[in-house]
Design a protein around this motif. Structure first.
Motif, mmCIF file in Angstrom:
data_model
loop_
_atom_site.group_PDB
_atom_site.id
_atom_site.type_symbol
_atom_site.label_atom_id
_atom_site.label_comp_id
_atom_site.label_asym_id
_atom_site.label_seq_id
_atom_site.Cartn_x
_atom_site.Cartn_y
_atom_site.Cartn_z
ATOM 1 N N SER A 257 31.605 4.574 69.101
ATOM 2 C CA SER A 257 31.419 4.567 67.646
ATOM 3 C C SER A 257 31.640 5.945 67.026
ATOM 4 C CB SER A 257 30.014 4.059 67.300
ATOM 5 O OG SER A 257 29.019 4.881 67.892
ATOM 6 N N GLY A 258 31.509 7.003 67.820
ATOM 7 C CA GLY A 258 31.713 8.342 67.286
ATOM 8 C C GLY A 258 33.149 8.785 67.262
ATOM 9 N N ARG B 249 48.759 -0.317 66.564
ATOM 10 C CA ARG B 249 47.489 0.391 66.475
ATOM 11 C C ARG B 249 47.005 0.394 65.034
ATOM 12 N NH1 ARG B 249 48.477 5.657 70.407
ATOM 13 N NH2 ARG B 249 49.407 4.517 72.149
ATOM 14 N N ASN B 250 45.731 0.141 64.880
ATOM 15 C CA ASN B 250 45.113 0.170 63.548
ATOM 16 C C ASN B 250 44.155 1.348 63.479
ATOM 17 O OD1 ASN B 250 46.335 -2.274 62.629
ATOM 18 N ND2 ASN B 250 44.879 -3.422 63.890
ATOM 19 N N PRO B 251 44.486 2.397 62.742
ATOM 20 C CA PRO B 251 43.602 3.563 62.670
ATOM 21 C C PRO B 251 42.256 3.211 62.045
ATOM 22 C CG PRO B 251 45.336 3.702 61.013
ATOM 23 C CD PRO B 251 45.684 2.543 61.905
ATOM 24 N N THR B 252 41.196 3.789 62.596
ATOM 25 C CA THR B 252 39.850 3.499 62.090
ATOM 26 C C THR B 252 39.596 4.137 60.736
ATOM 27 O OG1 THR B 252 39.038 5.383 63.375
ATOM 28 C CG2 THR B 252 38.896 3.212 64.400
ATOM 29 N N TYR C 40 34.850 19.356 68.058
ATOM 30 C CA TYR C 40 34.218 18.055 67.928
ATOM 31 C C TYR C 40 34.772 17.385 66.680
ATOM 32 C CZ TYR C 40 31.280 20.581 64.587
ATOM 33 O OH TYR C 40 30.821 21.361 63.549
ATOM 34 N N SER C 41 34.687 16.063 66.661
ATOM 35 C CA SER C 41 35.283 15.311 65.567
ATOM 36 C C SER C 41 34.586 15.620 64.262
ATOM 37 C CB SER C 41 35.191 13.813 65.862
ATOM 38 O OG SER C 41 35.608 13.054 64.747
ATOM 39 N N ALA C 42 35.385 15.819 63.224
ATOM 40 C CA ALA C 42 34.833 16.123 61.912
ATOM 41 C C ALA C 42 35.115 14.975 60.964
ATOM 42 C CB ALA C 42 35.420 17.411 61.356
#
Length: 277
Positions: free
Chosen positions: A64-65, A125-128, A275-277
């Motif tokens: 989920s992250g 692919r479907n980007p979130t 880390y993801s921003a």
């Protein structure tokens, strides 16, 4: 008998020339594990306890992250591999086996890709975060068109993006998209890379775009490289500290970049700062 007098005995301090006894091998129950922070000795019981803790923590984690489909795929593969390893360690194994957690260095090969090549890779692919991805692509293309008196483009497809923060707190976004020439006899799509940066002070102002475009360029006519976030890169050139100015270490391999001196973010070769921003 020789006429020469016998050589005088060598004088020494007690213990100076004494032969040291052989040191016996370490007992087999001392298992050597090489980790990212060095080498240490650890008993099997402690190693199994740590492995069990890691496995239980990893079991609770989900994707989920992750902000992109590629990141989710990479996380699931990482979880499957490491969960299996930690469960195996937790059950115990022959004492002479050494676990090496340092991956073998590798590198991203250069590629020459067309816009159609990249669109084919992302066709299923479907980007979130599709709205954010398209917004970044539109900002980048508008910036590119504003610098050109001719050879302007319309957006084709927004393919993939990655937002990340540096240790200093600066947030960047890297984006790939395709675009179609305006008013041209050549309808060939072009493949683009763009880097954007968040200006936090502007987030509090209404009707103001807080994201600034730093760089936009076509990459279908030059060698391009995937990000090194999933690999331990083999670096043969001189670096300034931990900064690798040839590649991006913040993005996944599917996001293509020009050579690293054309963009600012993502050069820290130690994986932990990103880390993801």
């Amino acid at each position: 008998m020789s006429s020469k007098s016998a050589a005088p005995a060598r004088k020494r301090k007690p213990g100076t020339w004494r032969r040291l006894p052989r040191v016996p091998r370490a007992p087999t129950h001392a298992i050597k594990e090489r980790g990212e922070l060095g080498i240490w000795f650890i008993t099997p019981a402690e190693l199994q306890r740590q492995a069990l803790e890691r496995a239980n923590e990893l079991e609770k984690m989900d994707d989920s992250g992750c902000d992109t489909e590629e990141a989710k795929i990479a996380f699931r593969a990482f979880k499957e591999e490491n969960l299996r390893l930690d469960r195996w360690i937790a059950k115990g194994w022959p004492e002479h086996i050494v676990v090496n957690r340092n991956p073998q260095p590798s590198d991203m090969e250069e590629e020459y890709l067309t816009a159609e090549d990249m669109e084919a890779r992302f066709s299923n692919r479907n980007p979130t975060h599709g709205a954010q991805l398209k917004h970044f692509a539109c900002l980048a293309l508008a910036h590119y068109n504003a610098t050109k008196t001719e050879h302007k483009f319309d957006l084709g497809e927004a393919l993939t993006s990655n937002c990340f923060s540096e240790e200093c707190g600066t947030t960047y976004a890297h984006v790939n998209f395709t675009a179609i020439p305006q008013k041209s006899n050549d309808p060939t799509k072009r493949l683009f890379f763009a880097e954007l940066m968040l200006i936090p002070e502007l987030q509090m102002e209404e009707d103001t775009e807080p994201t600034r475009v730093l760089h936009v360029s076509t990459i279908d006519d030059i060698p391009c490289y995937g990000g090194c976030h999933e690999i331990c890169r083999k670096i043969n050139h001189m670096m300034r500290g931990v900064m690798d100015y040839e590649r991006c270490h913040a993005c996944h391999g599917c996001l293509k970049h020009p050579k690293g001196d054309m963009f600012i973010g993502g050069h820290n070769s130690i994986k932990m700062p990103y880390y993801s921003a």
